[in-house]
Design a protein around this motif. Structure first.
Motif, mmCIF file in Angstrom:
data_model
loop_
_atom_site.group_PDB
_atom_site.id
_atom_site.type_symbol
_atom_site.label_atom_id
_atom_site.label_comp_id
_atom_site.label_asym_id
_atom_site.label_seq_id
_atom_site.Cartn_x
_atom_site.Cartn_y
_atom_site.Cartn_z
ATOM 1 N N ILE A 1 7.972 0.919 -6.732
ATOM 2 C CA ILE A 1 7.168 1.925 -6.060
ATOM 3 C C ILE A 1 5.690 1.554 -6.140
ATOM 4 C CG2 ILE A 1 6.470 4.346 -6.116
ATOM 5 C CD1 ILE A 1 9.296 5.001 -7.116
ATOM 6 N N VAL A 2 5.273 1.086 -7.313
ATOM 7 C CA VAL A 2 3.866 0.706 -7.472
ATOM 8 C C VAL A 2 3.530 -0.445 -6.525
ATOM 9 C CG1 VAL A 2 2.219 -0.355 -9.047
ATOM 10 C CG2 VAL A 2 3.632 1.547 -9.817
ATOM 11 N N GLY A 3 4.442 -1.416 -6.448
ATOM 12 C CA GLY A 3 4.230 -2.518 -5.518
ATOM 13 C C GLY A 3 4.067 -2.005 -4.093
ATOM 14 N N GLY A 4 4.925 -1.065 -3.727
ATOM 15 C CA GLY A 4 4.845 -0.491 -2.389
ATOM 16 C C GLY A 4 3.537 0.231 -2.154
ATOM 17 N N VAL A 5 3.066 0.938 -3.181
ATOM 18 C CA VAL A 5 1.799 1.658 -3.039
ATOM 19 C C VAL A 5 0.646 0.671 -2.857
ATOM 20 C CG1 VAL A 5 0.122 3.059 -4.281
ATOM 21 C CG2 VAL A 5 2.515 3.746 -4.235
ATOM 22 N N LEU A 6 0.704 -0.437 -3.597
ATOM 23 C CA LEU A 6 -0.361 -1.435 -3.441
ATOM 24 C C LEU A 6 -0.367 -2.005 -2.022
ATOM 25 C CD1 LEU A 6 -0.242 -3.374 -6.814
ATOM 26 C CD2 LEU A 6 -1.902 -1.702 -6.033
ATOM 27 N N LEU A 7 0.837 -2.270 -1.491
ATOM 28 C CA LEU A 7 0.906 -2.750 -0.113
ATOM 29 C C LEU A 7 0.326 -1.706 0.839
ATOM 30 C CD1 LEU A 7 4.424 -4.431 0.080
ATOM 31 C CD2 LEU A 7 2.204 -5.529 0.053
ATOM 32 N N ALA A 8 0.628 -0.446 0.537
ATOM 33 C CA ALA A 8 0.122 0.633 1.395
ATOM 34 C C ALA A 8 -1.404 0.697 1.318
ATOM 35 C CB ALA A 8 0.734 1.963 0.979
ATOM 36 N N VAL A 9 -1.949 0.508 0.119
ATOM 37 C CA VAL A 9 -3.409 0.520 -0.018
ATOM 38 C C VAL A 9 -4.003 -0.604 0.813
ATOM 39 C CG1 VAL A 9 -5.306 0.085 -1.617
ATOM 40 C CG2 VAL A 9 -3.470 1.624 -2.271
ATOM 41 N N SER A 10 -3.367 -1.769 0.734
ATOM 42 C CA SER A 10 -3.919 -2.906 1.470
ATOM 43 C C SER A 10 -3.883 -2.630 2.959
ATOM 44 C CB SER A 10 -3.169 -4.178 1.094
ATOM 45 O OG SER A 10 -2.623 -4.804 2.203
ATOM 46 N N ARG A 11 -2.827 -1.938 3.398
ATOM 47 C CA ARG A 11 -2.768 -1.591 4.809
ATOM 48 C C ARG A 11 -3.827 -0.541 5.158
ATOM 49 N NH1 ARG A 11 2.325 -0.580 8.546
ATOM 50 N NH2 ARG A 11 2.446 -2.791 8.118
ATOM 51 N N ALA A 12 -4.031 0.419 4.261
ATOM 52 C CA ALA A 12 -4.975 1.499 4.545
ATOM 53 C C ALA A 12 -6.409 0.976 4.625
ATOM 54 C CB ALA A 12 -4.860 2.584 3.484
#
Lengths: 435, 269, 461
Positions: free
Chosen positions: C370-381
């Motif tokens: 989940i943390v990995g996914g959140v980091l990817l989401a941050v990078s997208r944001a």
């Protein structure tokens, strides 16, 4: 084994009193928490779905008005003398040029002034449709015909009920005179709301009532065709190479890393690349679909490669082995057996990548596709804009009439995307195989 | 299945048992349209280890999962019939499944410690059920449970390490300790040794023997030797039916039903 | 003849080579009775490839670089006075020139351009003749070579397959070229920028006002390039506000979908989230600017905050958060599904309720994913552009007040590179420096996040 615990000693403090009142209360609390948690999950989904619904409703409720326009009825007398046109001119070889030279603008202005005292209720471009009438039917020359002509923005606003009469006059956006003009037209039954055919047929215009999305739509199609023509073959070839040919070495690793990273690079970076490389280094034309298409192709490439690889991986090795076993060469195995099986998956991925490119705005702004283009682009090297950029440009316009145009353009864009995704889902379902 | 099930052979010693911890009457389990268990009735005695044996697919594990309503977690599973724990119907709407599962613990085929420390693995149950009053209370529960599972001496110096870092046999004993920690009345074991090597299996079997008498234990196994070693009561299942139920010695030395005899002597399975 | 005409001739020659080689090979097969190594179609294909590829390569290289060569030669032939200055003037001049030559506009406004048109046309046609002739020559040589060398035991199929392999390998190099293109162009322009503005000022300066004046004596003509307010705005909107919205909603959605929803409901709800992911960002941006931002401002006014901005970090960030929900949800969905079912069973069998199982066992077990996914989401944001361009504003404020207007790296890049600008001014170049920072940060975030996710997946395999 060392079981030093005496037989009769219970864990903790004797048997757990499951039926005690305290324990019952505790269990009730736990179930309440369970229900709350579950409700929270549903709430989260509801918020997401509610937002989507709210967004769509807002856009549709604004946007459907964009497909309508107010029209004013005007008796037009196609007087050859006033137009400076004769029947013979229209039969002759220079009919187009003669038509273009004729003063339809004055004709329409005068006709409106005669009937309503002024021509302010008509759009600046109302005469264009009058000229089209004559072009379509030269017989009209010398006759009088009642035509429904595009109205001025204030008539549009009033006819669509956008004006709040409770507002103080200075903040209403229309003057008292305009309101009385409009009421006069109404009582003469000379105003109506008609289908805005120009919206789907014309390109951008500075007049909101004349602006259309067709130019941007054609620009989008041209851009996407370039994108597709470049990213699809290269993407599929890359995927085939990586899945079927690539040796395990440093270069292959670099290719893989590049693709994975490109998939995550923000789209605006591709815009910078397009600006620096295609425009400044290669001197390609600004605002042209070919540059936009190239830029988006580089952005779409990793998506296609990744989905094509997944599709190729899902082809069972038994098929390949069988073909190799009867002496087919590697290329024959791929073109005859692997690709046909993987194609639906590749196409689905391609459509997803392409529809992302179709909705992309930021990189195209940087390569100049935000230019004001009032012509429908005729080729990939001519200045053009695309639907998302058109939406962005209109959203910045101050004219009140552009608000509903923006929403209407969004509706067109969403409809196109929906259709593309529908095709993708259809392909996925139709050709889904289970091994 | 339209026809009546073949008569279950129940040995006389068990017919009039009045010390039953759990009783099942006419229990059938359906997976969608498929009937996995067909009208099984059985009594589980609190002082003995009861073994369910039979070829794979005979419904013994499915039936076991009815005793703590783990079949509820499978959407398509449906249970008919009546199962009682101390005279209470566990499928009654008043029965609280959360409490039921605390009273009827379960150990699974594959060791499934949580990805937490050894201490937290044991403390998990007492914590969610609110059994421990204080830290020292919890410490005692953890120590007692691990001691009873024969694991205390092996792990007492590394309670903070992850439960998943233990060996397979240790993990399974950790799972047994975890079940013990909430002080259950019945422990269900679903082929607890099938993923373990022979040495770890021996340790777990030894442990089961030690726990006998304190808890009613039901163990599902496809290993007949294991059933013979650890159980006092054996039930033989075949094709969703309970074929024979009797004292373990009797079942293995003098089976009364033909199918039991064929299975014991290795003609099928 | 235009370049396209020459290309057509080349294509015809290639097809002719194909037919000739194919027939010759077939004739070998019949005449000698010898066994052909490859079927005639491969002989034909080999000839086709030899005739077409080199010529095509030449034509395409020319069509990429030719425009620049013709343009600079044309300019060189103009008298000194008529030549445009470098930079934007040259761009405009050439743009108009090309438009006239292509016939897009009827006549040139600039008399110098009008004078340059015939020169341009002549230069262009000379070059076209040269390149076209060369291409035809190459096609003839290639086709002839293949024809002469075709004999019964010629391994045409092996050669064709080798060419195909090479083509595939070359195609896969495009990805590397793109990466290099990005890195080099960003680096090149950024270095140019840093030769004018100190990198230290750029990275640590807190004052951003890049509006270089039109007249050099104008006040504030130097421009200030301290990008800290931009970095802060990007983090504030993309990593703070958007994530405050997206993480709880996305995570709870995923939990509900994977743990509670019946299969039928999941079939309806999951595509719903996918639709949310498929809405173009410009639509979100429009919605944020037109509906959410005024609502936020009115709300701020109603609770007594005077002077609330109509462009606020909150409006942009929350809409961006909604946009990110499907992303977080699908990452969390994957991570939760990867937790072995035995964990869930184990917890339920202890008498835990489903929510206790989720909170205490499943989510902790899935946390790395989940943390990995959140980091990817941050990078997208933080790389998202349109929402912030349309709803966050252009004011480079260093503020933690979500009701104020802030600006982001991406919004500034768009701001700096649209509209009229001198190409090599510090203002324009600073956009590339911002792009470089964005590129590096998103790249690092992605590499790290993917490594976390990968390690997590392997743990449960």
């Amino acid at each position: 084994m060392s079981s030093a615990v005496p037989q009769d000693e219970q864990i903790g403090r004797g048997p757990t009193a499951w039926h005690s009142e305290a324990m019952r209360r505790r269990v009730r609390r736990r179930y309440a928490r369970e229900r709350r948690f579950r409700a929270l999950g549903l709430l989260a989904l509801t918020i997401a779905a509610g937002f989507l619904a709210f967004l769509l409703i807002t856009i549709v409720s604004d946007g459907w008005r964009g497909f309508q326009r107010a029209e004013v009825a005007v008796e037009v007398d196609f007087d050859p003398a006033r137009l400076g046109l004769s029947e013979a001119d229209l039969q002759g070889p220079n009919a187009q040029a003669m038509l273009n030279r004729a003063n339809f603008r004055a004709l329409v202005r005068d006709a409106a002034s005669e009937q309503y005292g002024s021509a302010t209720m008509l759009s600046n471009g109302a005469w264009l449709s009058v000229r089209d009438e004559v072009r379509g039917d030269p017989e009209l020359l010398g006759q009088t015909k009642r035509l429904w002509l595009v109205a001025a923005p204030y008539v549009d606003l009033l006819a669509k009920g956008h004006i709040d009469f409770d507002m103080p006059p200075e903040r209403r956006g229309v003057s008292a005179e305009q309101i009385s003009d409009y009421r006069q037209l109404r009582s003469a039954d000379a105003v109506r709301l008609g289908f805005n055919s120009g919206f789907l047929r014309k390109a951008n215009s500075t007049n909101s009532e004349l602006a259309g999305v067709w130019g941007a739509f054609v620009g989008s199609v041209l851009t996407i065709l370039v994108t597709l023509a470049i990213s699809f073959p290269i993407g599929v070839m890359t995927a085939i190479y990586l899945e079927e040919y690539a040796p395990k070495n440093r270069v292959t690793d670099i290719i893989e890393v590049s693709i994975n990273n490109l998939a995550a690079v923000p789209s605006i970076i591709f815009g910078l690349l397009g600006l620096a490389v295609f425009l400044n280094f290669f001197g390609m034309p600004r605002s042209a679909p070919v540059v936009g298409g190239l830029t988006l192709a580089l952005m779409t490439l990793p998506v296609i490669v990744i989905s094509a690889r997944v599709a190729l991986q899902s082809v069972p090795p038994s098929i390949k082995d069988a073909a190799l076993g009867i002496g087919a060469s590697r290329l024959q195995v791929i073109t005859h057996h692997v690709l046909p099986v993987a194609l639906p998956g590749i196409l689905t991925g391609t459509i997803i990548g392409i529809s992302r490119a179709l909705g992309e705005t930021a990189p195209l702004l940087l390569i100049g596709m935000r230019a004001f283009v009032s012509d429908i682009p005729g080729g990939v090297t001519q200045p053009a804009t695309v639907l998302p950029v058109q939406i962005f440009l209109w959203s910045d316009e101050v004219g009140r009439g552009f608000v509903e145009k923006t929403s209407a353009a969004i509706m067109v864009l969403l409809a196109v995307l929906l259709a593309m995704n529908g095709v993708a889902i259809y392909l996925r379902n139709k050709f889904e195989r289970r091994w | 299945m339209a026809e009546a099930p073949e008569e279950t052979v129940v040995h006389d010693e068990l017919k009039f048992a009045n010390d039953s911890k759990m009783t099942a009457r006419d229990v059938s389990v359906y997976y969608g349209a498929k009937k996995a268990v067909d009208r099984v009735s059985i009594d589980v005695d609190s002082h003995f280890v009861t073994a369910f044996i039979g070829p794979s697919g005979c419904g013994k594990s499915t039936f076991l999962r009815c005793f703590n309503r783990m079949n509820d977690t499978i959407d398509i599973a449906r249970v008919e019939g009546d199962i009682q724990l101390d005279g209470e119907n566990i499928y009654d709407t008043r029965m609280d499944v959360v409490q039921l599962r605390a009273r009827v613990g379960m150990v699974f085929q594959k060791p499934n410690p949580f990805p937490k420390s050894i201490y937290e693995n044991i403390a998990y149950g007492p914590r969610i059920h609110g059994i421990a009053d204080s830290k020292s209370d919890m410490d005692r529960i953890v120590e007692t449970s691990l001691t009873r599972a024969g694991l205390w001496n092996e792990v007492k110096d590394r309670l903070d390490e992850s439960g998943t870092a233990l060996s397979g046999g240790q993990q399974q004993r950790l799972c047994i300790a975890r079940a013990i920690a909430v002080d259950p009345e019945v422990i269900l074991m679903d082929e607890p040794c099938s993923a373990l090597d022979p040495i770890a299996t021996a340790k777990v079997e030894e442990l089961i023997d030690e726990l006998r008498g304190r808890y009613a234990i039901v163990i599902v196994t496809h290993n007949m030797q294991q059933a013979a070693r650890v159980s006092q009561r054996t039930a033989f299942f075949h094709l969703g039916n309970l074929v024979e139920y009797g004292p373990t010695e009797e079942i293995f030395t003098n089976p009364r039903a033909d199918r039991t005899r064929d299975y014991i002597t290795g003609r099928f399975g | 003849m235009s370049l396209g005409g020459f290309a057509l001739v080349v294509l015809v020659l290639a097809i002719a080579s194909y037919a000739a080689a194919r027939m010759r090979a077939a004739a070998f097969g019949r005449a000698d009775g010898a066994r052909l190594h490859s079927r005639p179609v491969y002989h034909g294909t080999w000839a086709f490839v030899l005739a077409l590829l080199p010529a095509l390569l030449l034509v395409s290289v020319w069509s990429i670089i030719g425009g620049n060569i013709v343009a600079s030669q044309t300019l060189a032939q103009l008298p000194e006075a008529a030549r445009p200055a470098a930079g934007i003037a040259r761009e405009t001049f050439l743009g108009e020139l090309r438009a006239v030559v292509d016939g897009t506009i009827a006549a040139a406004f600039d008399p110098n351009v009008a004078a340059a048109v015939p020169i341009y046309r002549q230069t262009q046609s000379q070059w076209t003749l040269l390149i076209g002739g060369l291409a035809i020559l190459l096609a003839l040589i290639g086709g002839g070579y293949a024809w002469m060398h075709s004999k019964a035991d010629f391994r045409a199929r092996t050669n064709v397959e080798r060419i195909a392999t090479i083509l595939l390998a070359v195609a896969s190099l495009v990805a590397i070229l793109t990466t290099f293109g990005i890195v080099l162009s960003l680096l090149y322009e950024s270095l140019e920028f840093f030769s004018r503005v100190s990198p230290l000022e750029f990275i640590f300066g807190t004052h951003w006002s890049p509006q270089t004046a039109i007249r050099s004596d104008q006040v504030g003509s130097t421009g200030a390039f301290g990008a800290v307010p931009l970095f802060w705005g990007t983090i504030f909107i993309g990593a703070v506000i958007a994530m405050l919205v997206a993480i709880p909603l996305g995570l709870m959605s995923a939990i509900y979908l994977t743990q509670y929803a019946r299969p039928g409901a999941r079939k309806v709800l999951k595509p719903l989230l996918e639709i949310l992911a498929g809405v173009p960002t410009v639509v979100y941006g429009y919605f944020a600017a037109l509906t959410v931002a005024p609502a936020v401002r009115d709300f701020a006014m109603s609770i007594g905050i005077a002077g609330a901005s109509s462009e606020s970090a909150l409006a942009a960030g929350s809409v961006m958060g909604i946009m990110i929900i499907p992303f977080i949800s699908s990452m969390a969905d994957d991570s939760l599904s990867a937790v072995p079912g035995a964990m869930r069973d184990g917890s339920l069998a202890m008498g835990a309720t489903p929510s206790e199982t989720i909170k205490r066992v499943l989510v902790p077990a899935a946390l790395p994913g989940i943390v990995g996914g959140v980091l990817l989401a941050v990078s997208r944001a933080i790389g998202e552009t349109m929402i912030v361009v349309m709803a966050a504003g252009q004011a480079a404020n260093l503020t933690a007040n979500p009701l104020e207007s802030v600006t982001t790296v991406t919004a500034q890049i768009v701001q700096l590179l649209t509209g009229d600008q001198e190409f090599d001014s510090a203002k324009t170049l600073s956009a590339f420096a911002l792009g470089l920072v964005l590129f590096i940060v998103t790249l690092l975030l992605n590499i790290y996040a993917l490594a976390v996710v990968k390690r997590y997946r392997e743990a449960y395999e």
